[in-house]
Design a protein around this motif. Structure first.
Motif, PDB file in Angstrom:
ATOM      1  N   PHE A   1       0.882  -1.167   0.000  1.00 40.79           N
ATOM      2  CA  PHE A   1       0.000   0.000   0.000  1.00 40.79           C
ATOM      3  C   PHE A   1       0.916   1.213   0.000  1.00 40.79           C
ATOM      4  O   PHE A   1       1.471   1.567   1.028  1.00 40.79           O
TER       5      PHE A   1
ATOM      6  N   SER B   1       1.221  -7.071  15.542  1.00 41.98           N
ATOM      7  CA  SER B   1       0.264  -6.186  14.897  1.00 41.98           C
ATOM      8  C   SER B   1       0.896  -5.478  13.703  1.00 41.98           C
ATOM      9  O   SER B   1       2.029  -5.028  13.787  1.00 41.98           O
ATOM     10  N   GLY B   2       0.165  -5.454  12.588  1.00 43.22           N
ATOM     11  CA  GLY B   2       0.656  -4.747  11.409  1.00 43.22           C
ATOM     12  C   GLY B   2       1.589  -5.555  10.536  1.00 43.22           C
ATOM     13  O   GLY B   2       2.183  -5.030   9.611  1.00 43.22           O
ATOM     14  N   CYS B   3       1.706  -6.868  10.788  1.00 40.29           N
ATOM     15  CA  CYS B   3       2.663  -7.656  10.011  1.00 40.29           C
ATOM     16  C   CYS B   3       2.043  -8.187   8.727  1.00 40.29           C
ATOM     17  O   CYS B   3       2.702  -8.866   7.961  1.00 40.29           O
ATOM     18  N   GLY B   4       0.771  -7.886   8.476  1.00 43.36           N
ATOM     19  CA  GLY B   4       0.182  -8.269   7.201  1.00 43.36           C
ATOM     20  C   GLY B   4      -0.715  -9.487   7.247  1.00 43.36           C
ATOM     21  O   GLY B   4      -1.113 -10.011   6.202  1.00 43.36           O
ATOM     22  N   LYS B   5      -1.117  -9.928   8.430  1.00 41.81           N
ATOM     23  CA  LYS B   5      -1.963 -11.119   8.541  1.00 41.81           C
ATOM     24  C   LYS B   5      -3.327 -10.891   7.895  1.00 41.81           C
ATOM     25  O   LYS B   5      -3.794 -11.695   7.069  1.00 41.81           O
ATOM     26  N   THR B   6      -3.957  -9.769   8.277  1.00 38.36           N
ATOM     27  CA  THR B   6      -5.275  -9.477   7.723  1.00 38.36           C
ATOM     28  C   THR B   6      -5.206  -9.331   6.217  1.00 38.36           C
ATOM     29  O   THR B   6      -6.039  -9.859   5.484  1.00 38.36           O
ATOM     30  N   THR B   7      -4.193  -8.626   5.750  1.00 36.21           N
ATOM     31  CA  THR B   7      -4.049  -8.428   4.313  1.00 36.21           C
ATOM     32  C   THR B   7      -3.950  -9.774   3.597  1.00 36.21           C
ATOM     33  O   THR B   7      -4.610  -9.994   2.578  1.00 36.21           O
TER      34      THR B   7
ATOM     35  N   GLU C   1      -8.552 -13.124  13.679  1.00 33.20           N
ATOM     36  CA  GLU C   1      -8.592 -12.874  15.119  1.00 33.20           C
ATOM     37  C   GLU C   1     -10.010 -12.987  15.669  1.00 33.20           C
ATOM     38  O   GLU C   1     -10.533 -12.041  16.237  1.00 33.20           O
TER      39      GLU C   1
HETATM   40  N1  LIG Z   1      -6.066  -0.436   2.792  1.00 31.19           N
HETATM   41  C1  LIG Z   1      -4.844  -0.136   3.245  1.00 31.19           C
HETATM   42  N2  LIG Z   1      -4.248   1.008   2.883  1.00 31.19           N
HETATM   43  C2  LIG Z   1      -3.002   1.320   3.322  1.00 31.19           C
HETATM   44  N3  LIG Z   1      -2.287   0.557   4.135  1.00 31.19           N
HETATM   45  C3  LIG Z   1      -2.823  -0.606   4.545  1.00 31.19           C
HETATM   46  C4  LIG Z   1      -4.131  -1.005   4.135  1.00 31.19           C
HETATM   47  N4  LIG Z   1      -4.406  -2.202   4.702  1.00 31.19           N
HETATM   48  C5  LIG Z   1      -3.312  -2.524   5.439  1.00 31.19           C
HETATM   49  N5  LIG Z   1      -2.365  -1.569   5.347  1.00 31.19           N
HETATM   50  C6  LIG Z   1      -1.036  -1.600   5.978  1.00 31.19           C
HETATM   51  O1  LIG Z   1      -0.477  -2.842   5.745  1.00 31.19           O
HETATM   52  C7  LIG Z   1       0.188  -3.331   6.899  1.00 31.19           C
HETATM   53  C8  LIG Z   1      -0.373  -4.683   7.293  1.00 31.19           C
HETATM   54  O2  LIG Z   1      -1.696  -4.525   7.726  1.00 31.19           O
HETATM   55  P1  LIG Z   1      -2.616  -5.724   8.247  1.00 31.19           P
HETATM   56  O3  LIG Z   1      -3.948  -5.169   8.532  1.00 31.19           O
HETATM   57  O4  LIG Z   1      -2.548  -6.831   7.270  1.00 31.19           O
HETATM   58  O5  LIG Z   1      -1.880  -6.107   9.594  1.00 31.19           O
HETATM   59  P2  LIG Z   1      -2.310  -7.220  10.667  1.00 31.19           P
HETATM   60  O6  LIG Z   1      -1.180  -8.164  10.749  1.00 31.19           O
HETATM   61  O7  LIG Z   1      -3.638  -7.756  10.387  1.00 31.19           O
HETATM   62  O8  LIG Z   1      -2.326  -6.351  11.996  1.00 31.19           O
HETATM   63  P3  LIG Z   1      -3.324  -6.488  13.269  1.00 31.19           P
HETATM   64  O9  LIG Z   1      -2.805  -7.623  14.090  1.00 31.19           O
HETATM   65  O10 LIG Z   1      -3.118  -5.180  13.974  1.00 31.19           O
HETATM   66  O11 LIG Z   1      -4.687  -6.688  12.766  1.00 31.19           O
HETATM   67  C9  LIG Z   1       0.015  -2.283   7.965  1.00 31.19           C
HETATM   68  O12 LIG Z   1       1.199  -1.517   8.023  1.00 31.19           O
HETATM   69  C10 LIG Z   1      -1.111  -1.446   7.485  1.00 31.19           C
HETATM   70  O13 LIG Z   1      -0.935  -0.121   7.876  1.00 31.19           O
END
Ligand SMILES: Nc1ncnc2c1ncn2[C@@H]1O[C@H](COP(=O)(O)OP(=O)(O)OP(=O)(O)O)[C@@H](O)[C@H]1O
Ligand SMILES: [Mg+2]
Lengths: 282, 266, 364
Positions: C17, C42-48, C163
């Protein structure tokens, strides 16, 4: 948030409509302001004569400045009286919130013209206010300045347009969480400081929106001055309206409009600019 | 110790000003309603009795009836067109990223930051000189949409900003295509706001005078008729009309509230 | 992993992103019926990553295959998987029944069949009798169950969970962990389960994928990851570890001799290093044995230390032991019975003993 081209289709009706019925008409009005009215009718030329004509008679300038002054005072009062209402609705009368908002909406939905007329009867020589004042013995004679004066215009404008300031201020106050105020107090702020440093800045956007709304609405109103303003309360809207009615001098009316619009925009711009500077200093 | 919660109730400046303002806001409305039943035509206190004769007079008045019909017609047209334009624009502004989006969200609001009289005369110039359209209810409708649409966008933006997109994603995940997602999830959830904006659009259009004055043709809307009455001198029928309009709008608001809370699916 | 029962394959998936690289060259194979945890801070990209699999996020490069066929061009509603959202994403305008029945309703299944299936699902998640309630009349745990039932009724091949227990309190979370695991074992559906709670990952999964900054750090069974972290990150993120910095002083055929702040420690030779290389050592608190005096050679490593603090945690006690000028280690001792509680006092000198196997070595 998605990318792509769909937004173009979503915005298409809007653009078509606005270009056709908003921007082109404004352009035409601007064009008119450079034309001339002669005995034989409208003459398409390019002249600034209509703009000079504004300065030819003192009357126009006096009325323009008066309109801006009245609108400005009305807008200030609108904001000042709306804030307590919005504030107490948000923080104090949570249970009555819906009901009071409902009342405000009703006042907004009831006839604009008839409400102005009602104010005329309230402010008149035999109106409610004079009768009350005489009844409790504050005055012997009815106060005549209550009606047909700039004061009458201001009072009426305030109560016609105050819903337009209460609602934006109310909605911006929804951003102010009670915890924030409590946190400020916990950190040693007194009531005033907590308000000045936390609540007010966070609700400033609503105040500005509300101010601009009531200012513009007041400045452009040509009915209120006609009904309650008399000669000393005459405003520019009436003069512009006359150019498009009885007088039939569209070019001059257009020039007047654009000149007034320019002043209004300048004022609003300065105001926002001042607010920005104040915020930086804080 | 300072306590912020559970403070005992004090009637202070804040409450006093709130109550006073609400009184002054509602006072004219109360007067209008009361004096619609006043037997004499002068609006002077105290009232001289109680009568419904003005109501009967208004209901027999053909000018009033036709103006009412015209206003309702215009209001309905305006609310349909402006809700259509405004809701689509609001979806674009809240759901998509594109260049000049920020600027776009200001442009949308321009018509309501323009004094009504200037909007009125510019539309008059446009209709009269360029299109050569003769003034009619159509020109009134077209004009109203211009300043009603920004309000639709404002309200819908507020609603759609709060809308949890994951709910739509959940629907897609469960097998709904774009159309089904809209039909079964998005639409039912924004329906209250849609009805709200339709009501507001209708209300704004129904009561509009400042712009209408310039673009109205032979067929009059209600505010134009009221204006004529006010200019000709005071008659309690004006109060009667205003009271009836008030009653209708309150009823509409209540009905709309009911419709907004319907259920879906099975 | 045998090729035949591989269900889902992610090949070199990348997604950024703007400047942020959310997922970076991510590859993974998931077996049919497997319970895989994506674990990371948190923020390591799991959700993505999960949203990429579900079809809500596009890929910059790479591919996702299901049963050997690429699915990246399929819209979410055409993929044979379902998702349980972190925020539940229940439809607020529908009852519990309608929520669960939604996918069946779209498939135009006959009403009786839908009702039967919904009843079965409600039974599975133990929510019988809640059919007519609205989502705002449910507790967090109940919402979670509805979300689960709603996804499971569709009989997905893969269930994606983001989660799912994040918003629940500890007690319900523990209970739901077991229930989820039971349901997964009963239905034999592949679960891809996102969590940042390492304990949850250890308890539930067949395999853990440890992520950091969009990349895979380590993949393995919970046991493997717990006992043999392959990097400082793994050692720090999963469970508790004593981390020590040292230098290799000798490389024998099967063991390494490492000097840590003057002390000599022995470790199994699991990595390729040369004499003089800086390394990091990790050892779990529960692998440290505290003894009063020096014992026999059976432990491999023995160090003298001084107890500086002891903290009582209910079932365990943690001892903080200074072993040199700058190093304090934590040892954990399980209390099985009040009488065996140690009688070491703060300030006492003790001996720490641990085996060579329990010492993990990573290059610096
Ligand atoms: N739509 C988006 N636009 C810009 N940046 C994004 C977007 N979605 C995710 N990110 C960025 O991508 C990175 C990974 O996000 P993600 O949501 O996958 O993390 P996560 O591992 O699920 O974190 P958490 O445990 O906090 O849910 C983060 O730095 C986030 O800021
Ligand atoms: Mg996440």
């Amino acid at each position: 948030m998605r990318k792509g081209k769909i937004h173009i289709f979503l915005l298409l009706p809007f653009w078509v409509y606005y270009i056709l019925f908003f921007f082109i008409p404004l352009g035409i009005l601007l064009t008119y302001s450079f034309w001339l009215t002669t005995a034989r009718g409208l003459v398409p030329t390019f002249t600034l004569e209509n703009y000079w004509a504004i300065f030819s008679k003192k009357l126009y300038l006096i009325i323009i400045l008066r309109s801006i002054r009245i609108a400005f005072i009305a807008a200030i009062i609108c904001v000042v009286v709306s804030y307590p209402v919005a504030y107490s609705l948000t923080f104090k009368y949570k249970k009555m919130q819906d009901f009071v908002l409902y009342l405000i909406l009703i006042s907004l939905f009831s006839s604009y013209l008839v409400r102005i007329y009602a104010w005329k009867t309230i402010l008149g020589r035999q109106g409610l206010i004079n009768q009350i004042l005489q009844y409790i013995g504050l005055t012997k004679e009815p106060l005549s300045f209550l009606l047909y004066s700039p004061t009458a215009v201001i009072i009426t404008l305030v109560f016609i347009f105050v819903p337009f300031t209460i609602l934006p201020i109310f909605s911006s106050l929804q951003n102010v969480k009670p915890e924030l105020i409590e946190a400020a107090k916990d950190l040693g702020a007194n009531n005033f400081e907590a308000f000045y440093k936390v609540t007010l800045p966070l609700s400033m956007s609503g105040v500005v929106t509300g101010f601009i709304f009531s200012f513009i609405l007041s400045a452009g109103d040509y009915v209120t001055p006609q009904l309650v303003g008399g000669t000393t309360g005459m405003m520019i809207g009436k003069i512009i309206a006359d150019q498009f009615g009885m007088r039939y001098n569209w070019p001059f009316g257009s020039a007047l409009s654009y000149f007034t619009l320019f002043l209004l925009a300048l004022l609003v711009y300065c105001l926002i600019w001042i607010l920005k500077i104040l915020k930086l200093r804080r | 110790m300072r306590t912020t919660r559970g403070k005992s109730f004090r009637f202070g400046v804040l409450d006093l000003s709130t109550v006073l303002i609400m009184i002054f806001l509602l006072l004219p409305i109360v007067i209008i309603v009361l004096f619609s039943f006043n037997p004499t035509s002068a609006t002077v206190f105290p009232m001289r009795g109680f009568t419904t004769k003005w109501y009967r007079e208004v209901l027999r008045n053909e000018i009033f009836i036709s103006a009412l019909i015209n206003s309702v017609y215009v209001g309905l047209m305006v609310s349909c067109v402006s809700v259509f334009i405004g809701v689509l624009a609001s979806f674009a502004l809240t759901r998509y990223r594109f260049r000049f989006k920020e600027m776009m969200s200001y442009i949308v609001l321009l018509p309501i930051t323009l004094p009504a009289i200037i909007l009125g005369i510019s539309l008059l110039s446009f209709f009269a000189s360029v299109l050569g359209i003769s003034r009619s209810l159509l020109t009134v409708t077209l004009s109203h949409v211009v300043f009603v649409t920004p309000f639709v966008v404002l309200i819908m933006n507020a609603r759609l900003d709060k809308f949890d997109i994951t709910i739509e994603e959940a629907a897609k995940d469960l097998g709904a295509n774009a159309l089904q997602t809209f039909r079964y999830v998005t639409f039912p959830l924004i329906r209250p706001s849609l009805i709200g904006t339709m009501m507001l659009s209708f209300g704004l259009s129904f009561d509009e005078f400042l712009v209408t004055f310039f673009v109205v043709g032979r067929k009059n809307t209600l505010p134009i008729v009221i204006w004529g009455m006010l200019r000709r001198g005071v008659s309690p029928t004006v109060n009667v009309i205003a009271t009836m309009v008030l009653a209708i709008s309150i009823t509409l608001i209540i009905i709309a509230n009911r419709i907004a809370k319907l259920r879906t699916l099975y | 992993m045998s090729y035949e029962n591989t269900l889902l394959v992610i090949k070199g998936a990348s997604r950024s992103f703007g400047q942020v690289v959310a997922v970076k060259n991510f590859s993974l194979q998931v077996k049919d019926g497997e319970f895989v945890c994506l674990l990371g801070p948190s923020g390591c990209g799991k959700t993505t990553l999960l949203r990429i699999i579900a079809g809500f996020e596009t890929l910059d490069s790479g591919d996702v295959l299901m049963n050997g066929e690429s699915i990246i061009d399929l819209p979410p509603y055409r993929r044979t998987m379902n998702m349980v959202f972190q925020s539940y994403a229940l439809f607020p305008h529908m009852s519990v029944f309608e929520n669960i029945a939604f996918s069946q309703f779209l498939k135009k299944k006959p009403k009786e069949e839908v009702a039967r299936k919904v009843r079965k699902m409600l039974q599975l998640v133990q929510l019988e009798g809640f059919e007519t309630r609205g989502p705002n009349q449910l507790s967090g745990g109940q919402c979670q169950r509805v979300a689960l039932a709603r996804a499971l009724i569709n009989e997905p091949k893969v269930l994606l969970l983001d989660e799912p227990l994040g918003a629940l309190d500890l007690k319900i979370r523990k209970q739901m962990q077991i229930e989820l695991k039971n349901i997964q074992e009963k239905l034999r559906i592949t679960f891809i389960y996102v969590t940042h709670d390492q304990e949850e990952a250890l308890v539930m999964s067949d395999r853990i994928v440890l992520m950091n900054e969009g990349e895979i750090m380590q993949v393995g069974t919970p046991k493997r990851i717990y006992n043999h972290p392959n990097s400082k990150f793994s050692a720090m993120f999963v469970g508790e570890n004593n981390l020590l910095k040292g230098t290799v002083v000798k490389v024998n055929s099967d063991c390494l001799v490492i000097s840590v702040d003057g002390l000599e420690l022995f470790a199994n030779r699991t990595i390729n290093v040369k004499t003089g290389d800086p390394v990091t050592l990790a050892i779990r608190p529960e692998k440290l044995r505290i003894t009063g005096e020096l014992e026999g050679k059976s432990f491999g490593n023995q160090i003298r230390g001084k107890m500086v603090d002891a903290v009582f945690f209910g079932s365990v006690v943690k001892y903080y032991l200074r072993i040199s000028e700058n190093i304090t280690m934590v040892a954990e001792d399980r209390i099985t019975d009040e009488s065996n509680a140690r009688s070491i006092k703060i300030g006492d000198g003790v001996t720490l003993a641990f085996t060579r196997e329990s010492l993990n070595v990573f290059p610096e």
